[in-house]
Design a protein around this motif. Structure first.
Motif, short mmCIF file in Angstrom:
data_model
loop_
_atom_site.label_atom_id
_atom_site.label_comp_id
_atom_site.label_asym_id
_atom_site.label_seq_id
_atom_site.Cartn_x
_atom_site.Cartn_y
_atom_site.Cartn_z
N ASP A 65 -0.06 -8.61 7.31
CA ASP A 65 1.47 -9.09 7.41
C ASP A 65 0.55 -10.85 6.43
OD1 ASP A 65 3.60 -10.03 7.54
OD2 ASP A 65 3.34 -11.11 9.28
N THR A 108 5.96 -0.79 2.83
CA THR A 108 6.37 -1.97 2.98
C THR A 108 5.63 -2.22 4.06
OG1 THR A 108 7.41 -0.24 4.64
CG2 THR A 108 8.93 -1.90 3.17
N GLU A 109 4.86 -0.70 4.60
CA GLU A 109 3.97 -0.35 6.16
C GLU A 109 2.19 -1.16 5.15
OE1 GLU A 109 5.74 3.34 7.91
OE2 GLU A 109 3.94 3.78 6.16
N PRO A 144 6.42 -7.46 0.44
CA PRO A 144 6.39 -6.29 0.84
C PRO A 144 6.88 -5.87 -1.14
CG PRO A 144 7.54 -7.41 2.27
CD PRO A 144 7.20 -7.79 1.80
N ALA A 177 2.52 -4.84 6.00
CA ALA A 177 2.87 -5.23 7.48
C ALA A 177 1.16 -5.29 7.67
CB ALA A 177 3.83 -4.45 8.06
N ASP A 198 3.38 -0.33 15.21
CA ASP A 198 5.00 -0.03 13.97
C ASP A 198 5.66 0.95 15.12
OD1 ASP A 198 6.68 0.97 12.43
OD2 ASP A 198 5.62 0.20 11.01
N HIS A 239 -0.18 -9.71 12.30
CA HIS A 239 1.37 -10.03 12.87
C HIS A 239 1.18 -10.73 13.83
CE1 HIS A 239 -0.29 -7.38 15.18
NE2 HIS A 239 0.75 -7.13 15.96
#
Length: 408
Positions: A236, A229-230, A240, A233, A303, A88
């Protein structure tokens, strides 16, 4: 079948165990032991802000308090056991993961070329060959070593000269590697001079499907439970939608199950997990009660929405917020005790004065900041001084504030 529901305490314990925050922060903190810790975490985010210690140093220190920055520098720059790229954000990553970044490098090559053209990074593509030839001839270079005939500004993003932009593009897309930093300025070299052939050869890199499988599987291993989604992420790399499809296929094959995770407020949220998570010993293991200061960029709290859901910890970093509009402070550190966030502290090391100044501390929720907790905090600050490079702690007048929830 009845869907498994994880209680909030059980979920916190599993999550903290996966992030290596359950055990006391003791043990060896260099060489193979440090590499093993980074491997367990997956990566360590790099950040230049140094109010007490840089984020990557505090992340490692909070898990192994014998850690010192030289150990990471040696592992990265001398031993070549780590490489630098993006998750990220910029991060150091175990070298054996390098092939898994091939998809990221390919996607960055396409995305950044279009984005930087649109952002008027004019002329950077014409500098590719010159930059590569100069590094081939002269060895590792910083941005100040290339494009010396180009107009330069203050050094911010909008003042990147074309050769600096070329360096970044060639790094992100794979032709160059970052081999270390002078201060916090990156040094770039040719990939073939740094990365072993079997790691960077595209013929040996996994295809898209295999990369998606690795990314999702390894993200879930380091999270314990997560939404799609987690999962996406975490590294990254994958989208998704790709993570959602991976979860659906694994669920249909029986390799995953859906679980309900209880939040700090009693609400439940669906997540994916490997079957048998309710039998995980970490769910019954009480984390160490050792109080410790965490980096605002700690992977367990990166997060912010998940941190609030799981720990009831409403936190936003305010480095980009004008001072007059800040709720707490420029760079405020969360404080972990057991499986709870018990406070947040605004402090800074003044190295010219040899002192760590505690400006303000806000307990979380109904946490009582009594003498026992203060002694634990004093002990933690004494250890933190060694990392910060100062020898004394000073508390400013009025440093102990009302509960943080009074300000939210």
């Amino acid at each position: 079948m009845t869907m498994l529901t994880l209680g909030n305490g059980q979920a916190r314990r599993i999550f903290l165990d996966r992030h290596r925050l359950s055990d006391p922060p003791v043990g060896e903190a260099r060489g193979a032991a440090l590499h093993g810790l980074i491997h367990d975490l997956g990566f360590v985010q790099l950040d230049s802000i140094n109010t007490v210690a840089r984020a990557h140093d505090l992340i490692l220190f909070s898990r192994r308090q014998r850690y010192r920055p030289k150990a990471l520098k040696n592992l990265y720059e001398r031993d070549r056991a780590l490489f630098e790229h993006w998750t990220h954000d910029a991060a150091v990553i175990p070298m054996d993961f390098y092939p898994q970044w091939n998809l990221r490098r390919q996607r960055d090559a396409e995305k950044l070329r279009a984005r930087w053209r649109n952002w008027r990074r004019d002329g950077f593509e014409k500098r590719f060959q010159n930059v590569l030839e100069q590094i081939a001839a002269e060895g590792p270079l910083c941005s100040s070593d290339v494009g010396k005939d180009e107009t330069r500004g203050s050094g911010g993003w909008w003042d990147w000269h074309p050769s600096k932009t070329a360096l970044e593009y060639l790094w992100r897309s794979g032709a160059l590697c970052v081999v270390g930093r002078d201060g916090f300025k990156k040094r770039y070299d040719l990939t073939e001079r740094v990365i072993e052939q079997h790691l960077h050869d595209p013929a040996n890199c996994p295809d898209v499907a295999a990369t998606i499988d690795w990314c999702c599987d390894q993200a879930l291993a380091r999270l314990g439970f997560a939404t799609h989604t987690e999962i996406a992420a975490f590294w990254d790399h994958v989208t998704p939608a790709e993570a959602r499809d991976w979860c659906a296929e694994a669920l249909a094959a029986g390799a995953l199950e859906q679980v309900q995770v209880t939040g700090a407020d009693g609400s439940v949220k669906l997540a994916y997990a490997r079957p048998g998570l309710d039998q995980d010993p970490a769910g019954d293991k009480e984390p160490t009660s050792r109080l410790r200061v965490l980096s605002p960029f700690d992977p367990a709290l990166r997060d912010r929405n998940r941190a609030e859901r799981l720990f009831g910890f409403n936190y936003r970093i305010e480095v980009f917020v004008p001072e007059a509009k800040r709720t707490f402070g420029y760079y405020v550190f969360p404080i972990l005790e057991g499986d709870r966030i018990v406070g947040r502290v605004d402090m800074k090391a003044f190295r010219d004065e040899d002192v760590l100044r505690v400006r303000a501390l806000w307990p979380e929720g109904r946490t009582r900041w009594g003498s026992g907790r203060q002694r634990a905090f004093d002990a933690e600050l004494e250890k933190l001084c060694k990392l910060a490079g100062v020898s004394e702690v000073a508390f400013e007048d009025g440093w102990l504030r009302p509960s943080a929830q009074n300000y939210l």
